[in-house]
Design a protein around this motif. Sequence first.
Motif, PDB file in Angstrom:
ATOM      1  N   GLY A 373       0.763  -1.324  -0.410  1.00  0.00           N
ATOM      2  CA  GLY A 373       0.139   0.147   0.179  1.00  0.00           C
ATOM      3  C   GLY A 373       0.813   1.189   0.004  1.00  0.00           C
ATOM      4  N   GLY A 374       2.078   0.683   0.030  1.00  0.00           N
ATOM      5  CA  GLY A 374       2.882   2.306  -0.554  1.00  0.00           C
ATOM      6  C   GLY A 374       3.318   2.935   1.241  1.00  0.00           C
ATOM      7  N   ALA A 375       3.204   2.421   2.685  1.00  0.00           N
ATOM      8  CA  ALA A 375       3.260   2.350   3.859  1.00  0.00           C
ATOM      9  C   ALA A 375       4.103   2.164   4.580  1.00  0.00           C
ATOM     10  CB  ALA A 375       1.873   2.640   4.413  1.00  0.00           C
ATOM     11  N   VAL A 376       6.435   2.690   4.446  1.00  0.00           N
ATOM     12  CA  VAL A 376       6.466   1.339   4.353  1.00  0.00           C
ATOM     13  C   VAL A 376       7.624   1.863   5.839  1.00  0.00           C
ATOM     14  CG1 VAL A 376       9.039   1.137   3.899  1.00  0.00           C
ATOM     15  CG2 VAL A 376       7.589   0.871   2.328  1.00  0.00           C
ATOM     16  N   ALA A 398      16.031 -10.925   3.445  1.00  0.00           N
ATOM     17  CA  ALA A 398      16.827 -10.384   2.727  1.00  0.00           C
ATOM     18  C   ALA A 398      15.758  -9.436   1.973  1.00  0.00           C
ATOM     19  CB  ALA A 398      17.874 -10.706   1.969  1.00  0.00           C
ATOM     20  N   ARG A 399      14.854 -10.216   1.459  1.00  0.00           N
ATOM     21  CA  ARG A 399      13.870  -9.772   0.219  1.00  0.00           C
ATOM     22  C   ARG A 399      12.958  -9.066   1.077  1.00  0.00           C
ATOM     23  NH1 ARG A 399       8.710 -12.336  -1.994  1.00  0.00           N
ATOM     24  NH2 ARG A 399       8.700 -11.070  -4.272  1.00  0.00           N
ATOM     25  N   LEU A 400      12.371  -9.113   1.785  1.00  0.00           N
ATOM     26  CA  LEU A 400      11.166  -8.538   2.719  1.00  0.00           C
ATOM     27  C   LEU A 400      11.639  -7.236   2.518  1.00  0.00           C
ATOM     28  CD1 LEU A 400       9.401  -7.620   4.085  1.00  0.00           C
ATOM     29  CD2 LEU A 400      10.109  -8.498   5.981  1.00  0.00           C
ATOM     30  N   ALA A 401      13.295  -6.378   3.254  1.00  0.00           N
ATOM     31  CA  ALA A 401      13.977  -5.486   3.858  1.00  0.00           C
ATOM     32  C   ALA A 401      14.273  -5.348   1.670  1.00  0.00           C
ATOM     33  CB  ALA A 401      15.378  -5.131   3.865  1.00  0.00           C
ATOM     34  N   GLY A 402      14.450  -5.845   1.077  1.00  0.00           N
ATOM     35  CA  GLY A 402      14.706  -4.833  -0.422  1.00  0.00           C
ATOM     36  C   GLY A 402      13.738  -5.037  -1.258  1.00  0.00           C
ATOM     37  N   ARG A 407       9.915   0.082  -2.474  1.00  0.00           N
ATOM     38  CA  ARG A 407       8.674   0.829  -2.596  1.00  0.00           C
ATOM     39  C   ARG A 407       7.900   2.129  -1.830  1.00  0.00           C
ATOM     40  NH1 ARG A 407       4.634  -4.036  -4.024  1.00  0.00           N
ATOM     41  NH2 ARG A 407       5.874  -5.077  -5.024  1.00  0.00           N
ATOM     42  N   THR A 408       8.983   1.825  -1.337  1.00  0.00           N
ATOM     43  CA  THR A 408       8.965   3.812  -0.174  1.00  0.00           C
ATOM     44  C   THR A 408       9.783   4.584  -0.670  1.00  0.00           C
ATOM     45  OG1 THR A 408      10.132   4.540   2.330  1.00  0.00           O
ATOM     46  CG2 THR A 408      11.462   3.543   0.702  1.00  0.00           C
ATOM     47  N   THR A 409       9.538   5.933  -0.348  1.00  0.00           N
ATOM     48  CA  THR A 409       9.189   7.085  -1.337  1.00  0.00           C
ATOM     49  C   THR A 409      10.011   7.644  -0.570  1.00  0.00           C
ATOM     50  OG1 THR A 409       7.814   8.244  -0.356  1.00  0.00           O
ATOM     51  CG2 THR A 409       7.373   7.259  -2.348  1.00  0.00           C
ATOM     52  N   MET A 414      15.017   4.195   1.937  1.00  0.00           N
ATOM     53  CA  MET A 414      15.273   3.644   0.745  1.00  0.00           C
ATOM     54  C   MET A 414      16.728   2.980   0.955  1.00  0.00           C
ATOM     55  SD  MET A 414      15.700   4.250  -3.634  1.00  0.00           S
ATOM     56  CE  MET A 414      17.017   5.284  -3.098  1.00  0.00           C
ATOM     57  N   VAL A 415      17.536   4.270   1.422  1.00  0.00           N
ATOM     58  CA  VAL A 415      19.189   3.851   1.274  1.00  0.00           C
ATOM     59  C   VAL A 415      19.034   2.619   2.655  1.00  0.00           C
ATOM     60  CG1 VAL A 415      21.454   4.443   2.065  1.00  0.00           C
ATOM     61  CG2 VAL A 415      20.278   5.736   0.592  1.00  0.00           C
TER      62      VAL A 415
END
Length: 504
Positions: A373-376, A398-402, A407-409, A414-415
């Motif tokens: 939903g774009g809420a990270v 690792a996949r969850l974090a990646g 998906r975060t703005t 993101m970094v």
Amino acid sequence: HHETEDGHHGSQRVAQDVDVEHHVLGQAFRACGANVLLAQFPLRLADAVIASPEADGRADAARTAATAFVHKGQLDRAQDLYRWSDTRLSRLHAALVSVQQGKLADAESLLEAPGNGEPPTLVTAATAALVRGAIESVTTGPAAALSTLSDAAETLDPVGRSLFLPDTPAAVGALVGMQCGELPLAEALLDHAVKADGGGRTARTRHLLLSAWISMLRGDTETASRTLNSVGGELSARDWLFSVGLRAGIARRSSDLSALRDIWADVREAVLRLRVDLFTILPFAELAVAAARVGERERLAHHLRRARSLLATLGDPPLWSSTLHWNGLHAAVTADRRDEAAEHARALSRFADHSDYHQALADAAACWIDALGGAVDAERVESAARALHTAGLCWDAARLAGQAAIRTTDRSAMVTLLESARALQTGATTNTPQPASRPDSSVLSERERQVAELVVSGLTYRQVGDRLFISAKTVEHHVARMRQRLGATSRAELLAELRTLVTT
């Protein structure tokens, strides 16, 4: 039934004699050994033995044929033969099949049925414990089930090499361990079974496939592939299913869509002929994600409905149901079915109180839904990813974090998340270094503390077991759990941690 390399050739010689005596039928079938799995003739021979009132070894022939049908995935036929055989061991094997089919009341009834004056052998004792452990995995929880299954594995050790079995305590224990975050214990059970050759050649194949699955869950696709390749090509239907699930899972974790498409093209027809049972939910759940990835989810829809129905019959046991929902979540994410993904996340949240592992799955699932939903929330995602990593699901962590990073703005988030994903992929953590502190002694149970005190004093596992009136294998399993809980990466580190704990 000893497994012999020349059993199939012996059975062919018998086939040439159309006037074979009834007692020779029984002798010939017993000579077939493990080849009953791969050749049709031994099963025809078994049928002749069972149908001949004067043939030797009819009950044994029925039990051995039934076991072959278990490996072929034909549980109804196996159940009929086990019940007809009606020995104590056959009834126990029928009880195990009943658990697989979701018929818990039948399993408990068969387990408690009085014997026919047969001697209490190591094999029947181990098989009874195996059935109890399987039942406990549904009704009680992972700790009790793993303890019972470990005891069953140890009981079977002295006699296991010469047996043709429908399943082994090590294999069922590994299935339980993989689905509750106890990967070190699952690995220890399998490693010992492979070294001891418990269950002979057919069981060795199953043990190696499950060992490869553990490596895959950890994200070690190289070791998983190497172990899978060591198994060879002649597999029973059940082992083939696990092999295919591994190939698909390795391709998915390697982001090799071309290989995944090739694998799916090879298996899309054959997999439809197999049936779901409790012990095959793991590979079917993995194949469900593969089907979503190649755009053919409907191919497995019937199997997944059967799996859900089976689990509902058992009361949706968290240990077995969580795998279906965790993989279902990822299949839904892959297919961009957000409402469906949310349903799986809600189901996982209902299991959160079952164990730390199930809490980790629930938290991670919630993060996936937020990310869709774009809420990270970067801090929450990192925490959930670390919990997955601790549970042994390193690639999933690792996949969850990646994916959250993508998906975060928020560029800063993101970094941070990309760094976390890289660290989790290599087995490191992204925690900021903290001053060393003494571990909390409350992390150990009373029994674990007793074991720890004796281990750090220099006693061997056998000596510790003698002092505490438990087996050396049980001591080994206590140590494996303590190592995982404390996050120790070596024996030396574990001993240092334990030394600190037992002196507080």
